[in-house]
Design an enzyme around this catalytic site. Structure first.
Site, mmCIF file in Angstrom:
data_model
loop_
_atom_site.group_PDB
_atom_site.id
_atom_site.type_symbol
_atom_site.label_atom_id
_atom_site.label_comp_id
_atom_site.label_asym_id
_atom_site.label_seq_id
_atom_site.Cartn_x
_atom_site.Cartn_y
_atom_site.Cartn_z
ATOM 1 N N SER A 176 -4.595 -6.156 -6.675
ATOM 2 C CA SER A 176 -5.620 -5.174 -6.317
ATOM 3 C C SER A 176 -5.817 -4.077 -7.361
ATOM 4 O O SER A 176 -6.809 -3.354 -7.301
ATOM 5 C CB SER A 176 -5.284 -4.523 -4.965
ATOM 6 O OG SER A 176 -4.176 -3.652 -5.085
ATOM 7 N N LYS A 185 -2.882 2.361 -4.657
ATOM 8 C CA LYS A 185 -4.322 2.431 -4.952
ATOM 9 C C LYS A 185 -4.556 3.677 -5.804
ATOM 10 O O LYS A 185 -3.631 4.425 -6.114
ATOM 11 C CB LYS A 185 -5.165 2.515 -3.681
ATOM 12 C CG LYS A 185 -4.909 1.432 -2.641
ATOM 13 C CD LYS A 185 -5.333 0.052 -3.064
ATOM 14 C CE LYS A 185 -4.997 -0.979 -1.993
ATOM 15 N NZ LYS A 185 -5.199 -2.367 -2.464
#
Length: 221
Positions: free
Chosen positions: A39, A120
């Site tokens: 990701s 993230k």
């Protein structure tokens, strides 16, 4: 008997001291984490090992562009949230302890979603109006947000998991986070309970990659 107790203590004391010191440092200052998914491609590769520091956010809130490690959404998302609620630091410290985590994952085949950590990048802070278009490009308060580390944008033909837009006004005590790999990231665009990550669910800031040796170095915004 007394001598035997003394010998046992001499044997175990260094081990107990080392474990205690590790747990204290891990809880309040630094810990190591690895990248389990793609990701954050291309900057962070699967298997990269990082140092996460926990001191900065004791004196200031997260800032745009910083890479944060946080509790799994199963700990705070209103839809995904587990019955157990907040992760227990003692249990999570034990099941993620080096060596023990390998046994838990590979031998016992157990998962503790509430103890998992996600990684993230912060794109929105309190007061921001965050807009993400269908390509994954971000605008903050109507102005395009420059993200040189993002190269994996969606195309009109994509049907990948991350290819979804977002509009959000960030409230106090929260941030909005996205994966750098906009084509394939389970991030604020996809959380069923809403796009906001509460500050108190952030474990720390990823600051340094120590593995593999070919990519050792600090992680800049």
């Amino acid at each position: 008997m007394k001598g035997r107790v003394s010998a046992i203590w001499e044997f175990w004391a260094p081990f107990l001291f080392t474990v205690s010191l590790y747990l204290l440092l891990r809880q309040f200052a630094f810990e190591a984490r690895y990248i389990p998914s793609g990701s954050m491609l291309p900057g962070l590769q699967v298997g990269d090992k990082l140092i996460v520091e926990k001191l900065s956010y004791r004196s200031r809130p997260p800032q745009r562009g910083e890479i944060v490690v946080f509790n799994s959404p199963s700990a705070f998302d209103s839809v995904w949230k587990l019955e157990g609620g907040q992760p227990n630091p003692l249990k999570c410290g034990f099941v993620t302890f080096p060596g023990i985590s390998w046994v838990v994952d590979r031998v016992l085949l157990q998962r503790y979603p509430e103890c998992e950590a996600w990684i993230k990048r912060v794109v929105g802070v309190p007061g921001d109006v965050v807009e993400v278009n269908s390509r994954g490009a971000v605008s903050i308060n109507g102005t395009a947000f420059n993200e040189p580390y993002v190269t994996n944008f969606c195309s009109d033909r994509d049907r990948m998991i991350g290819c979804k837009g977002l509009y959000a006004v960030v409230p106090e005590g929260n941030v909005v986070v996205l994966g750098d790999n906009r084509r394939n990231s389970q991030d604020a665009r996809r959380w069923p309970g809403g796009p906001f990550l509460p500050d108190d669910q952030i474990i720390g800031r990823a600051v340094f990659r120590f593995w593999p040796p070919s990519r050792i170095g600090s992680l800049s915004n």
